[in-house]
Write a protein that holds these residues in place. Structure first.
Motif: not given
Length: 59
Positions: A48-52, A54-59
């Motif tokens: 879950n932390r890894a997913d977060m 990755v999502k934060n890098q996209d923005h």
């Protein structure tokens, strides 16, 4: 693309791109909180932390 792929006169690749031992059997495994141990819960939290991240890098 390998060297020998250019030798086929019809341009078709007769061999599969993915080796059979690497193909998935298509069976999905469900995660059950009822039978999860501490290591399963820690692994899920890391995922879950890894997913977060990755999502934060996209923005």
């Amino acid at each position: 693309m390998g060297r020998d792929e250019h030798r086929n006169p019809r341009g078709r690749n007769r061999l599969a791109q993915t080796p059979k031992n690497l193909k998935s059997d298509g069976i999905d495994v469900e995660f059950s909180e009822a039978v999860a141990d501490e290591e399963d819960k820690q692994a899920q939290e890391r995922a879950n932390r890894a997913d977060m991240r990755v999502k934060n890098q996209d923005h």
